[in-house]
Design a protein around this motif. Structure first.
Motif, mmCIF file in Angstrom:
data_model
loop_
_atom_site.group_PDB
_atom_site.id
_atom_site.type_symbol
_atom_site.label_atom_id
_atom_site.label_comp_id
_atom_site.label_asym_id
_atom_site.label_seq_id
_atom_site.Cartn_x
_atom_site.Cartn_y
_atom_site.Cartn_z
ATOM 1 N N GLY A 202 0.817 -1.202 0.000
ATOM 2 C CA GLY A 202 0.000 0.000 0.000
ATOM 3 C C GLY A 202 0.854 1.256 0.000
ATOM 4 N N GLN A 203 1.946 1.261 0.763
ATOM 5 C CA GLN A 203 2.849 2.403 0.767
ATOM 6 C C GLN A 203 3.485 2.601 -0.608
ATOM 7 O OE1 GLN A 203 5.431 1.226 4.052
ATOM 8 N NE2 GLN A 203 4.486 2.763 5.370
ATOM 9 N N THR A 204 3.927 1.503 -1.204
ATOM 10 C CA THR A 204 4.512 1.578 -2.547
ATOM 11 C C THR A 204 3.521 2.146 -3.543
ATOM 12 O OG1 THR A 204 5.940 -0.331 -2.096
ATOM 13 C CG2 THR A 204 5.527 0.198 -4.399
ATOM 14 N N LEU A 205 2.278 1.677 -3.459
ATOM 15 C CA LEU A 205 1.248 2.113 -4.396
ATOM 16 C C LEU A 205 0.905 3.586 -4.208
ATOM 17 C CD1 LEU A 205 -0.381 0.877 -6.650
ATOM 18 C CD2 LEU A 205 -2.115 0.197 -4.996
ATOM 19 N N ALA A 206 0.864 4.055 -2.959
ATOM 20 C CA ALA A 206 0.561 5.462 -2.699
ATOM 21 C C ALA A 206 1.627 6.370 -3.301
ATOM 22 C CB ALA A 206 0.446 5.696 -1.195
ATOM 23 N N LEU A 207 2.905 6.023 -3.138
ATOM 24 C CA LEU A 207 3.983 6.813 -3.725
ATOM 25 C C LEU A 207 3.924 6.785 -5.249
ATOM 26 C CD1 LEU A 207 7.006 5.855 -1.449
ATOM 27 C CD2 LEU A 207 5.870 8.080 -1.580
ATOM 28 N N ALA A 208 3.656 5.599 -5.795
ATOM 29 C CA ALA A 208 3.640 5.455 -7.249
ATOM 30 C C ALA A 208 2.531 6.283 -7.884
ATOM 31 C CB ALA A 208 3.485 3.984 -7.620
ATOM 32 N N GLN A 209 1.372 6.364 -7.228
ATOM 33 C CA GLN A 209 0.277 7.164 -7.780
ATOM 34 C C GLN A 209 0.654 8.625 -7.901
ATOM 35 O OE1 GLN A 209 -4.066 6.056 -7.160
ATOM 36 N NE2 GLN A 209 -3.199 5.471 -5.194
ATOM 37 N N SER A 210 1.466 9.109 -6.960
ATOM 38 C CA SER A 210 1.880 10.506 -6.998
ATOM 39 C C SER A 210 3.045 10.740 -7.954
ATOM 40 C CB SER A 210 2.283 10.971 -5.588
ATOM 41 O OG SER A 210 1.200 10.859 -4.687
ATOM 42 N N ALA A 211 3.779 9.682 -8.265
ATOM 43 C CA ALA A 211 4.988 9.832 -9.067
ATOM 44 C C ALA A 211 4.738 9.757 -10.565
ATOM 45 C CB ALA A 211 6.007 8.768 -8.666
ATOM 46 N N GLY A 212 3.655 9.123 -10.986
ATOM 47 C CA GLY A 212 3.413 8.968 -12.414
ATOM 48 C C GLY A 212 2.084 8.297 -12.695
ATOM 49 N N ARG A 213 1.975 7.667 -13.858
ATOM 50 C CA ARG A 213 0.735 7.013 -14.267
ATOM 51 C C ARG A 213 0.836 5.513 -14.020
ATOM 52 N NH1 ARG A 213 -1.478 6.861 -20.423
ATOM 53 N NH2 ARG A 213 0.307 5.445 -20.605
ATOM 54 N N LEU A 214 -0.249 4.936 -13.473
ATOM 55 C CA LEU A 214 -0.299 3.502 -13.208
ATOM 56 C C LEU A 214 -1.116 2.793 -14.282
ATOM 57 C CD1 LEU A 214 -0.919 3.472 -9.339
ATOM 58 C CD2 LEU A 214 1.257 3.273 -10.558
ATOM 59 N N SER A 215 -0.622 1.669 -14.747
ATOM 60 C CA SER A 215 -1.334 0.842 -15.719
ATOM 61 C C SER A 215 -1.432 -0.578 -15.186
ATOM 62 C CB SER A 215 -0.593 0.833 -17.069
ATOM 63 O OG SER A 215 -0.470 2.132 -17.598
ATOM 64 N N LEU A 216 -2.514 -1.262 -15.537
ATOM 65 C CA LEU A 216 -2.723 -2.645 -15.117
ATOM 66 C C LEU A 216 -2.448 -3.582 -16.284
ATOM 67 C CD1 LEU A 216 -6.116 -2.222 -13.217
ATOM 68 C CD2 LEU A 216 -3.800 -1.866 -12.339
ATOM 69 N N THR A 217 -1.811 -4.697 -16.011
ATOM 70 C CA THR A 217 -1.658 -5.755 -17.002
ATOM 71 C C THR A 217 -2.343 -7.001 -16.457
ATOM 72 O OG1 THR A 217 0.491 -6.442 -16.100
ATOM 73 C CG2 THR A 217 0.507 -4.817 -17.864
ATOM 74 N N LEU A 218 -3.302 -7.525 -17.207
ATOM 75 C CA LEU A 218 -4.114 -8.655 -16.764
ATOM 76 C C LEU A 218 -3.314 -9.943 -16.877
ATOM 77 C CD1 LEU A 218 -6.958 -9.442 -15.796
ATOM 78 C CD2 LEU A 218 -7.607 -9.714 -18.200
ATOM 79 N N ARG A 219 -3.279 -10.708 -15.784
ATOM 80 C CA ARG A 219 -2.486 -11.928 -15.729
ATOM 81 C C ARG A 219 -3.271 -13.137 -16.233
ATOM 82 N NH1 ARG A 219 1.914 -11.828 -11.940
ATOM 83 N NH2 ARG A 219 1.567 -14.045 -11.536
ATOM 84 N N THR A 220 -2.569 -14.073 -16.837
ATOM 85 C CA THR A 220 -3.177 -15.336 -17.217
ATOM 86 C C THR A 220 -3.334 -16.226 -15.992
ATOM 87 O OG1 THR A 220 -2.860 -17.361 -18.522
ATOM 88 C CG2 THR A 220 -0.889 -16.239 -17.768
ATOM 89 N N LEU A 221 -4.252 -17.178 -16.059
ATOM 90 C CA LEU A 221 -4.447 -18.104 -14.948
ATOM 91 C C LEU A 221 -3.264 -19.047 -14.794
ATOM 92 C CD1 LEU A 221 -8.203 -19.044 -15.513
ATOM 93 C CD2 LEU A 221 -7.258 -17.404 -13.875
ATOM 94 N N GLU A 222 -2.468 -19.201 -15.854
ATOM 95 C CA GLU A 222 -1.314 -20.103 -15.810
ATOM 96 C C GLU A 222 -0.017 -19.345 -15.559
ATOM 97 O OE1 GLU A 222 -3.519 -20.243 -18.425
ATOM 98 O OE2 GLU A 222 -4.651 -21.923 -17.567
ATOM 99 N N ALA A 223 -0.094 -18.143 -14.991
ATOM 100 C CA ALA A 223 1.113 -17.358 -14.748
ATOM 101 C C ALA A 223 2.065 -18.112 -13.827
ATOM 102 C CB ALA A 223 0.757 -16.007 -14.135
#
Length: 274
Positions: A202-223
């Motif tokens: 959560g701390q990492t995510l809070a800093l990252a939101q302020s530092a730039g743009r966040l994108s999601l990559t959808l994972r496969t079930l066989e990752a």
């Protein structure tokens, strides 16, 4: 008339014989089940008779009872309807998570009588829920739904210093906008997703939101097992242009600021060739 009577009699005898065999098989199955029950080999288990969504009140028409081998009964099942359903006019139990038809109703899948159900019931022990802003591009075109797992990529900087790095991996999506139903499978363009993270994540995510743009990559079930990824820069993916000949005048960029006009080196804006 005689042939018709004979045919009717034959058909009647055939039906009677079939009925007798069916009745015998049914009675034998009932006797066998009763014998097993007396020996303690099977028990009644309450299961869902239809799909039950997250937060729905548990009602009698959603349930049925099946016989289950006692040695294979999952922990935390309900054996009678009275354990699961409220008294007359009493507050019902609710589904803490979505359940499919035929799935056993377990103690950890339903609330106490009258207990309020919120998204917190879906979060693992010591974990947290955190929302991040997304759009159609950064949320995989709306194909991310509750229950999916994603990696989160941070993009920051500008020009030749633009870079991207995967900051979190294998993160569960709890909700999309205000929808937490994991049975939802229809794509939807969203503005916010809620993810389940540890306090450190959560701390990492809070800093990252302020530092730039966040994108999601959808994972496969066989990752497979995740490995740390190095950050990459724009210069790592774009082939540099050939330098200008020494005898060719170098280009400049004319910049106007109010009444002042200056010429600047284009390389400071990431330009390095023709």
């Amino acid at each position: 008339m005689r042939l018709s009577s004979i045919f009717t009699a034959v058909v009647g005898l055939a039906l009677a014989g079939a009925s007798a065999y069916m009745a015998r098989d049914f009675l034998e199955a009932q006797r066998a089940e009763a014998a097993l029950a007396e020996q303690g080999a099977i028990v009644d288990v309450i299961v869902a008779s239809r799909d039950i969504e997250f937060g729905q009140p548990i009602e009698a028409h959603m349930l049925t009872s099946i016989s289950w081998p006692v040695d294979a009964v999952p922990a935390g099942v309900f054996n009678t309807f009275e354990e699961l359903l409220p008294a007359q006019n009493g507050a019902p139990r609710r589904a803490r998570r979505a359940m499919s038809q035929g799935e056993p109703i377990l103690v950890n899948k339903v609330s106490e009588f009258g207990e309020k159900i919120t998204i917190t019931q879906t979060i693992g022990k010591n974990n947290r829920a955190m929302a991040i802003s997304v759009n159609a591009t950064t949320a995989v075109g709306g194909f991310v739904t509750p229950g999916d797992f994603v990696d989160i990529v941070l993009t920051q900087g500008g020009g030749s210093n633009l870079r991207a790095i995967t900051i979190l991996q294998n993160i569960r999506i709890i909700g999309v906008d205000q929808n937490a139903n994991e049975q939802t499978d229809a794509p939807k363009v969203t503005r916010t997703v809620t993810v389940e993270v540890t306090p450190e994540q959560g701390q990492t995510l809070a800093l990252a939101q302020s530092a730039g743009r966040l994108s999601l990559t959808l994972r496969t079930l066989e990752a497979e097992e995740d490995k740390p990824l190095e950050s990459i820069k724009l210069s790592d993916v774009i082939q540099p242009l050939s330098p200008l000949p020494e005898d060719q005048p170098k280009p400049t960029i004319r910049v106007r600021r109010a009444l002042n006009v200056t010429e600047e080196d284009p390389t400071i804006y990431g330009y390095s060739g023709n």
